[in-house]
Design a protein around this motif. Sequence first.
Motif, PDB file in Angstrom:
ATOM      1  N   GLU A  41      65.506   3.440 -29.534  1.00  0.00           N
ATOM      2  CA  GLU A  41      66.167   4.251 -30.359  1.00  0.00           C
ATOM      3  C   GLU A  41      67.219   4.108 -30.350  1.00  0.00           C
ATOM      4  N   PHE A  95      55.973  13.015 -32.969  1.00  0.00           N
ATOM      5  CA  PHE A  95      56.141  11.673 -32.020  1.00  0.00           C
ATOM      6  C   PHE A  95      55.720  11.310 -31.025  1.00  0.00           C
ATOM      7  N   SER A 131      54.239   8.274 -39.623  1.00  0.00           N
ATOM      8  CA  SER A 131      55.207   9.466 -40.240  1.00  0.00           C
ATOM      9  C   SER A 131      54.718   9.352 -41.313  1.00  0.00           C
ATOM     10  N   ARG A 178      58.986   4.708 -37.121  1.00  0.00           N
ATOM     11  CA  ARG A 178      57.999   5.937 -36.927  1.00  0.00           C
ATOM     12  C   ARG A 178      57.462   5.388 -38.671  1.00  0.00           C
ATOM     13  N   GLY A 213      56.503   3.043 -31.878  1.00  0.00           N
ATOM     14  CA  GLY A 213      58.592   4.122 -31.436  1.00  0.00           C
ATOM     15  C   GLY A 213      59.222   2.726 -31.689  1.00  0.00           C
ATOM     16  N   CYS A 222      51.446   4.718 -34.195  1.00  0.00           N
ATOM     17  CA  CYS A 222      52.823   3.457 -34.111  1.00  0.00           C
ATOM     18  C   CYS A 222      53.612   3.311 -32.565  1.00  0.00           C
TER      19      CYS A 222
END
Length: 350
Positions: A309, A266, A319, A316, A331, A329
């Motif tokens: 993050e 990703f 996924s 995510r 993120g 996505c």
Amino acid sequence: MAQAIEELLKDPNELSEEGLSWSKEVGMAFVLPRAALQCVPLAANEPRDGLQRTASFVSMPKASPKLIVAPAGPCGFGVFATERIASGERLGEYTGEIRSYDVWCEEIKALKMRRRNSDASSPFIREELYAAWAGSGPAEKGVVIDAFHKGNLMRFINCSCKPNCSFKSVSAPREAHGRLQVTTLRAIAAGEQLSVDYGWYHDPATLEDIRKEAVVAYLLDLPKLQALRLPDPVANEADSEAVQLVAESLKEARGRPGLRRRPHGFLAGLLDSEALARFLESGKHFSEATTYRTIPEPVWLLYEVLGGERVGIPCRCGSDASLNSSGRCSGIIGRPLQVNFTGRDSDDER
Ligand SMILES: [Zn+2]
């Protein structure tokens, strides 16, 4: 979902008396898995901080019998549809404690202070991830429905960049906060997870944290980024994932052909290898950044996601096909997709 249910069945301890009584309490048709027994079951909102229950006149639908809570990979648990659900269907209420937003914020701050001796807002702690906005409240201080300690099955709904549900606040004309009704935004197939956009990116204080943390992550990597040279950028396993990805990306654009490439994850997808290579070839370099605006263009999207993050709100969803079958996505929870939104164009400011 087949896999999620298989996981439940292969462990007989997952289905317990406690799970059954939890489910009965909140009107869920299936037994809550033992590992999901994380909070007190709450059939109706519980007012605190001197607030009142609202919208008592509204007949909120009972929890839909088509919903099951089951394991959902990195998200922990999720709410899955056991059969097709129509667009616009009302699935039940998101219940929790009715909290005054300012009091709730102070409590979160105090918790952070106790745990890490700093009241810095970032990174988020689990306790603050279950609060949903319910209106401005009687004193304009804001009201949230917080399902961390007490709630029902709806607290297990995960976040997606392509959400299929929303929380709609329902209240009477003069009430400044409401009850949250879960409604589908489109038809949902059996086996799909319910998802909403928790929207953290649009909270100004959170966005500021994301941008600050993006700069921190970039500056931590800066010496290593500056050492990358074409045509043979060298990164090793001790370097951060971002530095390794930038090196890989440069190699992909200008390295010797035929070298084995790592499959694209990703984060790698946030780098445009051609743009990175051209950046270095044009004589530009990775320079000091004082604000998010001065992070060099070719690595901005990567470091913004790493900032998210560090704040503790990564997404995510792409996924997990049950959560977002498009695979696309952004993120960061609530962030629009990068193809539509760079995150720092002047047009983007809102
Ligand atoms: Zn996502």
